[in-house]
Design an enzyme around this catalytic site. Sequence first.
Site, PDB file in Angstrom:
ATOM      1  CE  LYS A   5      -2.035  -1.086   3.918  1.00  0.00           C
ATOM      2  NZ  LYS A   5      -1.321  -2.341   4.216  1.00  0.00           N
ATOM      3  NE  ARG A  10      -4.558  -1.163  10.071  1.00  0.00           N
ATOM      4  CZ  ARG A  10      -3.517  -0.643   9.425  1.00  0.00           C
ATOM      5  NH1 ARG A  10      -3.551   0.561   8.942  1.00  0.00           N
ATOM      6  NH2 ARG A  10      -2.451  -1.374   9.275  1.00  0.00           N
ATOM      7  NE  ARG A  20       7.791  -2.498   6.261  1.00  0.00           N
ATOM      8  CZ  ARG A  20       6.494  -2.311   6.429  1.00  0.00           C
ATOM      9  NH1 ARG A  20       5.762  -1.773   5.483  1.00  0.00           N
ATOM     10  NH2 ARG A  20       5.923  -2.704   7.547  1.00  0.00           N
ATOM     11  NE  ARG A  42       6.243  -0.195  10.012  1.00  0.00           N
ATOM     12  CZ  ARG A  42       5.122  -0.202   9.298  1.00  0.00           C
ATOM     13  NH1 ARG A  42       5.075   0.429   8.151  1.00  0.00           N
ATOM     14  NH2 ARG A  42       4.054  -0.841   9.735  1.00  0.00           N
ATOM     15  NE  ARG A  94       2.071  -4.728  11.127  1.00  0.00           N
ATOM     16  CZ  ARG A  94       3.194  -4.634  10.398  1.00  0.00           C
ATOM     17  NH1 ARG A  94       4.328  -5.170  10.841  1.00  0.00           N
ATOM     18  NH2 ARG A  94       3.183  -4.006   9.253  1.00  0.00           N
TER      19      ARG A  94
HETATM   20  P1  AP5 Z   1       4.898  -1.650   1.888  1.00  0.00           P
HETATM   21  O1  AP5 Z   1       4.562  -0.823   0.696  1.00  0.00           O
HETATM   22  O2  AP5 Z   1       5.673  -1.026   2.989  1.00  0.00           O
HETATM   23  O3  AP5 Z   1       3.575  -2.384   2.429  1.00  0.00           O
HETATM   24  P2  AP5 Z   1       2.306  -1.780   3.198  1.00  0.00           P
HETATM   25  O4  AP5 Z   1       1.092  -2.457   2.618  1.00  0.00           O
HETATM   26  O5  AP5 Z   1       2.321  -0.288   3.181  1.00  0.00           O
HETATM   27  O6  AP5 Z   1       2.603  -2.379   4.609  1.00  0.00           O
HETATM   28  P3  AP5 Z   1       2.529  -1.737   6.075  1.00  0.00           P
HETATM   29  O7  AP5 Z   1       3.266  -2.704   6.971  1.00  0.00           O
HETATM   30  O8  AP5 Z   1       2.997  -0.323   6.097  1.00  0.00           O
HETATM   31  O9  AP5 Z   1       1.037  -1.827   6.342  1.00  0.00           O
HETATM   32  P4  AP5 Z   1       0.383  -1.887   7.701  1.00  0.00           P
HETATM   33  O10 AP5 Z   1      -1.016  -1.750   7.260  1.00  0.00           O
HETATM   34  O11 AP5 Z   1       0.663  -3.052   8.565  1.00  0.00           O
HETATM   35  O12 AP5 Z   1       1.098  -0.695   8.510  1.00  0.00           O
HETATM   36  P5  AP5 Z   1       0.652   0.764   8.871  1.00  0.00           P
HETATM   37  O13 AP5 Z   1       1.853   1.609   8.860  1.00  0.00           O
HETATM   38  O14 AP5 Z   1      -0.546   1.191   8.078  1.00  0.00           O
HETATM   39  O15 AP5 Z   1       5.683  -2.956   1.342  1.00  0.00           O
HETATM   40  C1  AP5 Z   1       6.162  -3.946   2.250  1.00  0.00           C
HETATM   41  C2  AP5 Z   1       7.476  -4.549   1.716  1.00  0.00           C
HETATM   42  O16 AP5 Z   1       7.217  -5.260   0.492  1.00  0.00           O
HETATM   43  C3  AP5 Z   1       8.568  -3.510   1.379  1.00  0.00           C
HETATM   44  O17 AP5 Z   1       9.813  -4.036   1.719  1.00  0.00           O
HETATM   45  C4  AP5 Z   1       8.448  -3.319  -0.146  1.00  0.00           C
HETATM   46  O18 AP5 Z   1       9.666  -2.947  -0.725  1.00  0.00           O
HETATM   47  C5  AP5 Z   1       7.995  -4.706  -0.575  1.00  0.00           C
HETATM   48  N1  AP5 Z   1       7.113  -4.701  -1.766  1.00  0.00           N
HETATM   49  C6  AP5 Z   1       6.121  -3.788  -2.031  1.00  0.00           C
HETATM   50  N2  AP5 Z   1       5.502  -4.109  -3.187  1.00  0.00           N
HETATM   51  C7  AP5 Z   1       6.099  -5.243  -3.644  1.00  0.00           C
HETATM   52  C8  AP5 Z   1       5.894  -6.079  -4.804  1.00  0.00           C
HETATM   53  N3  AP5 Z   1       4.955  -5.797  -5.718  1.00  0.00           N
HETATM   54  N4  AP5 Z   1       6.672  -7.176  -4.937  1.00  0.00           N
HETATM   55  C9  AP5 Z   1       7.634  -7.471  -4.016  1.00  0.00           C
HETATM   56  N5  AP5 Z   1       7.886  -6.717  -2.918  1.00  0.00           N
HETATM   57  C10 AP5 Z   1       7.120  -5.616  -2.732  1.00  0.00           C
HETATM   58  O19 AP5 Z   1       0.125   0.575  10.369  1.00  0.00           O
HETATM   59  C11 AP5 Z   1       1.001   0.249  11.433  1.00  0.00           C
HETATM   60  C12 AP5 Z   1       0.216   0.215  12.736  1.00  0.00           C
HETATM   61  O20 AP5 Z   1      -0.374   1.519  12.998  1.00  0.00           O
HETATM   62  C13 AP5 Z   1      -0.982  -0.755  12.765  1.00  0.00           C
HETATM   63  O21 AP5 Z   1      -0.584  -2.070  13.106  1.00  0.00           O
HETATM   64  C14 AP5 Z   1      -1.861  -0.100  13.848  1.00  0.00           C
HETATM   65  O22 AP5 Z   1      -1.379  -0.397  15.140  1.00  0.00           O
HETATM   66  C15 AP5 Z   1      -1.659   1.394  13.591  1.00  0.00           C
HETATM   67  N6  AP5 Z   1      -2.671   1.942  12.663  1.00  0.00           N
HETATM   68  C16 AP5 Z   1      -2.428   2.458  11.428  1.00  0.00           C
HETATM   69  N7  AP5 Z   1      -3.589   2.846  10.849  1.00  0.00           N
HETATM   70  C17 AP5 Z   1      -4.574   2.574  11.741  1.00  0.00           C
HETATM   71  C18 AP5 Z   1      -5.994   2.726  11.724  1.00  0.00           C
HETATM   72  N8  AP5 Z   1      -6.646   3.219  10.647  1.00  0.00           N
HETATM   73  N9  AP5 Z   1      -6.694   2.342  12.819  1.00  0.00           N
HETATM   74  C19 AP5 Z   1      -6.062   1.854  13.913  1.00  0.00           C
HETATM   75  N10 AP5 Z   1      -4.733   1.657  13.991  1.00  0.00           N
HETATM   76  C20 AP5 Z   1      -3.988   2.007  12.916  1.00  0.00           C
END
Ligand code: AP5
Length: 209
Positions: free
Chosen positions: A13, A88, A122, A153, A164
């Site tokens: 994402k 979410r 990552r 991270r 997660r």
């Molecule tokens: P990346 O693009 O970083 O993936 P992502 O989907 O953004 O993953 P996140 O871990 O950031 O999502 P998340 O939803 O768990 O975390 P968030 O920060 O929102 O890609 C991942 C890896 O794959 C990278 O190494 C990349 O290079 C590689 N890659 C990408 N595309 C690829 C491809 N096509 N092929 C191969 N490799 C590829 O949330 C973190 C925490 O914050 C949550 O756990 C929660 O506690 C809190 N939080 C955030 N939002 C909310 C909410 N709305 N409500 C409540 N709590 C929340």
Amino acid sequence: MNLVFLGPPGAGKGTQAAVVSQALRIPHISTGDMFRKAMREGTPTGLKARAFIEQGKLVPDSVTIEMVRERLSEDDCKNGYLLDGFPRNLLQAEALAEFSQLDAAVNIAVADEKLIARLSGRRFCPKCSGTFHITKLADEKICPNCGAELVQRADDNPATIANRLSVYHAETSPLTAFYAQKGLLKEVDGDLPMEVVTAEIGKALAVEL
Ligand code: AP5
């Protein structure tokens, strides 16, 4: 264009949102990035969020919804936005529908086994915000864009990744049905090379990326 990117942790994402938001000239709003910044700065939101994020749980809706509502009221969102990581759960999706109207929700789908490998490899650049995977880096400690030291991270460890993923399946995955029912859902296969995923998102949204 008002967009939401859905998908499990590690689906890509953030990677895709960076490219798409730049091409469409709309702000990329990642709730995860907002919480991590708040934690680094020690703000009241950061202090409330820390324990939940470290355990891989969702930060309470009362904190998250208000933070997003305020962010979307800022001037740079007048011509559109790309939300990454919000909504979410159903309560957040219903709240969002009350204060903004979406054009599309893009679901980036990837199987769990692939996600674990992606998240554990990552690396993140604290200086330029670039996200990378160790398999694509010549030196896994150095940012290829700006030369700063890359970090992992805190929530990319095996126990927190498992939490997660289970929170995603229980609370977030039902949102695909929610948006399908509204005619807003666009499904994209996230298990393809990054550039191909970007092209698929462009096709799904009928925009040039
Ligand atoms: P990346 O693009 O970083 O993936 P992502 O989907 O953004 O993953 P996140 O871990 O950031 O999502 P998340 O939803 O768990 O975390 P968030 O920060 O929102 O890609 C991942 C890896 O794959 C990278 O190494 C990349 O290079 C590689 N890659 C990408 N595309 C690829 C491809 N096509 N092929 C191969 N490799 C590829 O949330 C973190 C925490 O914050 C949550 O756990 C929660 O506690 C809190 N939080 C955030 N939002 C909310 C909410 N709305 N409500 C409540 N709590 C929340």
